[in-house]
Design an enzyme around this catalytic site. Structure first.
Site, PDB file in Angstrom:
ATOM      1  N   ASP B  67       1.504  -1.129  -0.071  1.00  7.06           N
ATOM      2  CA  ASP B  67       0.022  -0.203  -0.022  1.00  7.06           C
ATOM      3  C   ASP B  67       0.736   1.167   0.104  1.00  7.06           C
ATOM      4  O   ASP B  67       1.780   1.513   0.701  1.00  7.06           O
ATOM      5  CB  ASP B  67      -1.220  -0.095   1.158  1.00  7.06           C
ATOM      6  CG  ASP B  67      -2.199   1.241   1.106  1.00  7.06           C
ATOM      7  OD1 ASP B  67      -1.957   1.733   0.061  1.00  7.06           O
ATOM      8  OD2 ASP B  67      -2.100   1.542   2.991  1.00  7.06           O
ATOM      9  N   ASP B  69       0.172   4.922   0.909  1.00  5.76           N
ATOM     10  CA  ASP B  69       0.445   6.619   1.676  1.00  5.76           C
ATOM     11  C   ASP B  69      -0.533   5.782   2.932  1.00  5.76           C
ATOM     12  O   ASP B  69      -1.637   4.563   3.853  1.00  5.76           O
ATOM     13  CB  ASP B  69      -1.068   7.231   1.287  1.00  5.76           C
ATOM     14  CG  ASP B  69      -1.376   8.479   2.338  1.00  5.76           C
ATOM     15  OD1 ASP B  69      -0.466   8.505   2.842  1.00  5.76           O
ATOM     16  OD2 ASP B  69      -2.655   8.846   2.454  1.00  5.76           O
TER      17      ASP B  69
END
Lengths: 347, 347
Positions: B67, B69
């Protein structure tokens, strides 16, 4: 605007009268005009009463609750003999209430609409969801003399709710005049200030709904502890004629619920607040109250859950075919061609 | 825009990999740095690994899904030693994929963002939800040589999805340029024409979202048989710093679903389509694949349902306290202070 209207089965289940002292009422068998079956596999026998047989079924009824669009009118067109039917019910001494999920008009706005269609109705007989929103807030301590420390409302909605808030003495920001700058960058979002006096966000039908308004509503709900979210209704979509349906208030409320993480209180048909409120305020006795509505998931559901007598005229969104597909236990107590027949008049 | 982000527990459940050949993987006990309990009643023992103990746990891993952010950066700020960690993984011969629910950028837009933060990444390694929307549509017969008779897209979204649709050769109307007149009266709504070539409505993050756009999307979905509704993601809201959260794409999609009566296909983490697609396209072997993400309901859920090894760095939205409140069986396989520690570097 024909707003207080049809919703899809999915995502629009009506839930009602949590702790209210109501009992479900069994559907009673009807007689008279038989409707022929159209499908051998999915059809449940159904009887449609006419103007000779229907009135007798309302003999024990002292209060009649009417849905409006699809029952008294369709858009701007009055249903044949509807004004005469209301006069006849009044002549019989029955009390009338007009309950609509449409939030675009205030009670006063509805009086004008009724009048323009030849229907004489007092403001006190009208329970629009715009009025319900103000009444619910008053019950929660908003308005003059109320207990709410933060008693301002942030409104995403239209003139109907504006007028009802004004009438109830509840200050609001927003409404048609709400201006929020474009929210397409982080700096704009970070710079936005919440109004600390806001104690509730009210969402009604709002043709000015926008991402910026969604941002503004959600930061108030997230950043002000105890801030309420009030939905004038959760209707998904409305028939506007020509086979076209338009978004109702339900989707706008779901956007705000999703963005804020706060669940809305639905003050209209389909929610849990309305029927106990009506019973309390108007002293309704469920056993002597009937609801006349064209929608199974709000009108008839509200009636069934509240133990009211349920009447469905076929002038609105529910078709005979749809009814025939349901088990007999789910049929309304009475099905008629139109509201006129309930009063003994031709459809 | 930090969009591919946090969602509430309510209404944002991740569902995954319906018919995919994955098996759930049991969480394995971790050792090393013990984290003291903070509440005697709700705490489940949890171990946070460090840069000495974490790398060993990835020995069997040949592919790492990151992932972005909350893992590699926070907003515009790089996580300490994240670039060095990626270099170290590459040195070890591991394959890297970067999967984000954020739809505001295209793959190319992400390459620029990665580069601006000192991260060298190829476009092919990036799986943004804007890219997923185009890939999903291609899989459904849209684009050059596709089988879809109505292959135009109506886009409520931003430049990221526009660019990916262009890249995939899928014609679209709407996007940033979509102009719909105000929809505050019935005549305007009735006059609106649907484009009969539209085969799908795609909803992404859209700061221009409005009631008028909602009307336009819903009439296409209601009036064109078989028209698909595609959500770039269903994220409810995103942290943007300073304790503020902003509406994600989820609420916009729910508004369209509610108004149209059509359920959306979520092509991002949290949906059922993504992981089988990744496995098919990149030839992933779940037993040798790890996911590194900061969100339990998308990243870790996707990993657990798909039988991937799950790693949670504490640089994002999930706190130690939150993890401690969960049963041990729900803990990620590895918890570290930051992604750097997974590569043997200081946090």
């Amino acid at each position: 605007m024909a707003l207080g209207a049809t919703r899809q089965a999915r995502g629009c289940h009506a839930v009602l009268a949590g702790g209210a002292p109501f009992t479900a009422r069994a559907a009673t068998a009807a007689t008279a005009v038989d409707v022929p079956s159209t499908s051998a596999t999915s059809v449940t026998p159904l009887t449609v009463l006419d103007e000779r047989t229907a009135p007798e079924r309302l003999r024990e009824t002292s209060t009649l609750i009417f849905d409006c669009d699809g029952v008294l009118w369709r858009g701007s067109e009055i249903i044949h003999n509807a004004p005469e039917a209301l006069k006849e019910f009044r002549r019989q001494g029955k009390r009338l209430l007009f309950v609509t999920n449409n939030s675009s008009k205030s009670r006063a706005g509805y009086v004008a609409k009724f009048s323009s269609l030849g229907l004489e109705v007092a403001a006190e007989e009208i329970v629009s969801s715009s009025y319900c929103a103000a009444a619910y807030l008053t019950s929660q301590g908003f308005g003059p003399g109320g207990s709410r420390p933060c008693s301002k409302v942030l409104l995403l909605g239209w003139s109907g709710v504006e007028q009802e808030l004004e009438q109830a003495g509840i200050p609001y920001v927003g409404g048609r005049a709400l201006k929020v700058p474009p929210m397409d960058d982080l700096d704009a979002m970070k710079a936005l200030k919440v109004d600390p006096d806001v104690g509730a966000v009210v969402v009604g039908w709002d043709p000015n709904f926008s991402y910026s308004r969604l941002v503004y509503a959600s930061i108030h709900l997230r950043e002000l502890p105890g801030c309420l979210l009030v939905a004038t209704n959760m209707d998904c979509a409305d028939h506007i004629g020509g086979g076209r349906m338009m978004p109702g208030t339900g989707g706008l409320v779901k956007a705000v619920e999703t963005a804020s993480g706060v669940s809305a209180v639905n003050v209209a048909k389909g929610g849990e607040w309305l029927l106990p409120y009506l019973c309390r305020t108007y002293g309704l006795e469920p056993a002597h109250t009937a609801i006349v509505g064209d929608r199974m998931d709000t009108d008839i559901h509200l009636g069934r859950q509240g133990g009211l007598f349920t009447c469905l005229p076929l002038t609105g969104v529910t078709t005979l075919k749809r009814l025939e597909g349901l088990p007999a236990s789910e049929h309304p107590d009475v099905v008629v061609r139109s509201v006129a027949q309930l009063a003994g008049l031709p459809a």
